[in-house]
Write a protein that holds these residues in place. Structure first.
Motif, PDB file in Angstrom:
ATOM      1  N   THR A  88       0.858  -1.189   0.000  1.00 28.48           N
ATOM      2  CA  THR A  88       0.000   0.000   0.000  1.00 28.48           C
ATOM      3  C   THR A  88       0.888   1.231   0.000  1.00 28.48           C
ATOM      4  OG1 THR A  88      -0.125  -0.064   2.428  1.00 28.48           O
ATOM      5  CG2 THR A  88      -1.898  -1.145   1.214  1.00 28.48           C
ATOM      6  N   ARG A  89       0.416   2.283  -0.657  1.00 26.09           N
ATOM      7  CA  ARG A  89       1.236   3.482  -0.819  1.00 26.09           C
ATOM      8  C   ARG A  89       1.026   4.499   0.299  1.00 26.09           C
ATOM      9  NH1 ARG A  89      -0.221   4.919  -6.924  1.00 26.09           N
ATOM     10  NH2 ARG A  89      -2.185   4.013  -6.228  1.00 26.09           N
ATOM     11  N   ALA A  90      -0.194   4.591   0.847  1.00 28.00           N
ATOM     12  CA  ALA A  90      -0.501   5.610   1.847  1.00 28.00           C
ATOM     13  C   ALA A  90       0.107   5.225   3.198  1.00 28.00           C
ATOM     14  CB  ALA A  90      -2.009   5.788   1.982  1.00 28.00           C
ATOM     15  N   ASN A  91       0.858   6.140   3.794  1.00 28.00           N
ATOM     16  CA  ASN A  91       1.442   5.905   5.114  1.00 28.00           C
ATOM     17  C   ASN A  91       0.333   5.954   6.171  1.00 28.00           C
ATOM     18  OD1 ASN A  91       2.878   6.069   7.594  1.00 28.00           O
ATOM     19  ND2 ASN A  91       4.649   6.869   6.498  1.00 28.00           N
ATOM     20  N   PRO A  92       0.170   4.868   6.959  1.00 29.09           N
ATOM     21  CA  PRO A  92      -0.961   4.814   7.896  1.00 29.09           C
ATOM     22  C   PRO A  92      -0.692   5.453   9.247  1.00 29.09           C
ATOM     23  CG  PRO A  92       0.199   2.739   7.951  1.00 29.09           C
ATOM     24  CD  PRO A  92       0.935   3.613   6.963  1.00 29.09           C
ATOM     25  N   LEU A  93       0.434   6.121   9.461  1.00 32.12           N
ATOM     26  CA  LEU A  93       0.777   6.619  10.793  1.00 32.12           C
ATOM     27  C   LEU A  93      -0.262   7.619  11.306  1.00 32.12           C
ATOM     28  CD1 LEU A  93       4.663   7.046  10.583  1.00 32.12           C
ATOM     29  CD2 LEU A  93       3.359   5.356  11.885  1.00 32.12           C
ATOM     30  N   ALA A  94      -0.717   8.530  10.442  1.00 31.90           N
ATOM     31  CA  ALA A  94      -1.711   9.510  10.883  1.00 31.90           C
ATOM     32  C   ALA A  94      -3.006   8.819  11.284  1.00 31.90           C
ATOM     33  CB  ALA A  94      -1.975  10.526   9.768  1.00 31.90           C
ATOM     34  N   ARG A  95      -3.436   7.815  10.521  1.00 35.54           N
ATOM     35  CA  ARG A  95      -4.650   7.068  10.875  1.00 35.54           C
ATOM     36  C   ARG A  95      -4.458   6.285  12.166  1.00 35.54           C
ATOM     37  NH1 ARG A  95      -4.884   3.537   6.034  1.00 35.54           N
ATOM     38  NH2 ARG A  95      -2.926   4.522   5.472  1.00 35.54           N
ATOM     39  N   MET A  96      -3.273   5.734  12.352  1.00 32.82           N
ATOM     40  CA  MET A  96      -3.007   4.975  13.567  1.00 32.82           C
ATOM     41  C   MET A  96      -3.099   5.859  14.802  1.00 32.82           C
ATOM     42  SD  MET A  96       0.151   2.716  12.012  1.00 32.82           S
ATOM     43  CE  MET A  96       0.764   2.223  13.614  1.00 32.82           C
ATOM     44  N   VAL A  97      -2.529   7.063  14.720  1.00 36.15           N
ATOM     45  CA  VAL A  97      -2.578   7.981  15.858  1.00 36.15           C
ATOM     46  C   VAL A  97      -4.016   8.425  16.130  1.00 36.15           C
ATOM     47  CG1 VAL A  97      -1.856  10.247  16.684  1.00 36.15           C
ATOM     48  CG2 VAL A  97      -0.213   8.766  15.527  1.00 36.15           C
ATOM     49  N   ALA A  98      -4.755   8.762  15.058  1.00 39.36           N
ATOM     50  CA  ALA A  98      -6.144   9.198  15.237  1.00 39.36           C
ATOM     51  C   ALA A  98      -6.993   8.090  15.843  1.00 39.36           C
ATOM     52  CB  ALA A  98      -6.726   9.647  13.894  1.00 39.36           C
ATOM     53  N   GLY A  99      -6.835   6.869  15.348  1.00 34.50           N
ATOM     54  CA  GLY A  99      -7.579   5.757  15.923  1.00 34.50           C
ATOM     55  C   GLY A  99      -7.172   5.465  17.356  1.00 34.50           C
TER      56      GLY A  99
END
Length: 436
Positions: A88-99
């Motif tokens: 996958t191309r999108a870095n999930p770090l921002a989603r991980m922090v928000a979740g």
């Protein structure tokens, strides 16, 4: 004393076995990088499944934090592992922090309100669902429909489990009845004067495999949600197997490409070229087939003077030209150090010569900067397939034409019909090696 649902425990053991299998596969083949992330995710999932229905003799909110936190961490680990492995191309770090912030907020609210276990079962998966929905939208936007549909299946299964689990939404809508009043002062059948006798015994309730209602009683035992647990486990297994198979197939494709293509140019290697060219000769019928051999002029001088890195740059540029100008029925390959071959099906000598001239002029006009201090040229030989001729014979005549181009001063294209006596000189191969 801890009390655990037998089906949750079985699911946890299954997840641990999957984690062990993935870890072994990763230890055997380190190229399967995502398998390591999946092994860690299934270990966290096993921890979550083992504690999600756990009951202790005393209230222990930390068990709920551990269970649902492990569930969310497993989801994040999968997403981050897929990103690190390039799936996958999108870095999930921002989603991980928000979740993670959402999970801490929900868990803190449930703890402060001293919420009943079924509220944890209902609201605990919300951070996971939000994270997966957010990720699925990005995956669909990137065009990965297979992975996106698999994620949607997992989202639906998790939502169903949260809503219809006996300890979740159904428990919220149908709370268990209060315990029946007891008549103080009587004697229980066990001759315990202080126990009391219920005024009315609750009628027995028939329970079946698909019964989603919680067990009766003031303090029901741990829920035996066989159906919902199996649905959840099946969803997780389908999600895992789909992505694991996707990684296995990708690795097999990479291994196949490494065994059939040249790493520097991306063209076919010699063995694969000969197999594909032989098949193409058998399929052409009455259509003309031409073979072209390209050889970089003075390549040894490039390596000796400018260095092997410059030589590799020239080879890579020629391979790029052949890929960019490849025809529908063409087969291109690097068959030697600086030697390339092309089979053109459905092209006569005139069309093959135009193609070869375009490749030759493309390389001579290439700018290699300071890597090579002179213009790089190449020679080419062309032969057209004769009826009944083998691939070996066709390539031999193209090789003779290439030698004639070298002997005539290089930086030119020669057709086999033009390569007469000069192509049959004794010691031709040795002369070509010496001349570069």
């Amino acid at each position: 004393m801890a009390q655990v649902d037998v089906f949750s425990l079985a699911a946890a053991i299954t997840a641990l076995l999957l984690a062990a299998g993935l870890l072994i596969a990763y230890a055997i083949n380190r190229n399967l990088t995502s398998f390591g992330w999946w092994a860690g995710a299934f270990a966290l999932l096993a921890l979550s499944l083992a504690t999600v229905t756990m009951r202790l003799g005393v209230p222990a909110v930390w068990v709920k934090w551990l269970s649902w936190g492990s569930f969310y961490a497993a989801t994040c680990l999968v997403a981050y592992g897929l990103h690190r492995s390039g799936d996958t191309r999108a870095n999930p770090l921002a989603r991980m922090v928000a979740g993670g912030v959402l999970f801490v907020a929900i868990a803190t609210a449930l703890t402060v309100l001293n919420a009943a276990p079924h509220y944890w079962m209902l609201f605990g998966p919300i951070p996971v669902l939000v994270f997966m929905v957010w990720s699925a939208a990005l995956v669909f936007r990137a065009g990965s429909w297979g992975y996106g549909l698999t994620m949607v299946f997992g989202i639906v299964a998790i939502a169903i489990r949260s809503i219809f689990h006996p300890g979740g939404f159904s428990r919220l809508l149908n709370p268990p009845p209060p315990p029946p009043p007891v008549l103080r002062g009587g004697f229980a059948p066990a001759s315990n004067p202080g126990a009391g006798i219920p005024l009315q015994q609750p009628p027995p309730t028939a329970r079946g495999l698909f019964d989603l209602a919680p067990p009766p009683g003031p303090r029901p035992p741990v829920e035996h949600a066989l159906t919902i647990t199996l649905i959840t486990l099946a969803a997780l297994l389908v999600l895992a197997i789909a992505l694991v198979l996707r990684n296995v197939m990708a690795e097999l494709n990479r291994m196949r490409e490494r065994s059939t293509t040249d790493a520097m140019t991306g063209l076919l290697n010699r063995v694969t070229f000969e197999e594909a060219a032989a098949l193409r000769l058998g399929e052409t019928g009455l259509r003309p087939v031409c073979a072209i051999l390209f050889d970089i002029d003075h390549f040894k001088r490039i390596n000796d003077t400018a260095g092997h890195a410059a030589g590799d740059q020239v080879i890579a540029r020629l391979g790029q030209l052949l890929r960019e100008m490849s025809l529908t029925h063409g087969i291109s390959a690097r068959i030697g150090g600086e030697e390339f071959a092309v089979i053109l099906a459905g092209s006569d000598l005139a069309a093959a010569r135009l193609y070869a001239e375009a490749i030759r002029s493309g390389l001579s006009s290439a700018d290699f900067g300071d890597a090579v201090g002179w213009g790089v040229t190449m020679s080419a030989g062309i032969a057209i397939h004769q009826p009944g001729e083998t691939l070996h014979g066709l390539m031999g005549r193209a090789d003779e034409a290439l030698y004639a181009a070298k002997a005539a001063g290089r930086d030119r294209v020669v057709v086999a019909s033009d390569a007469t006596a000069a192509a049959h000189r004794p010691g031709r191969a040795a002369n070509r090696v010496a001349s570069g």
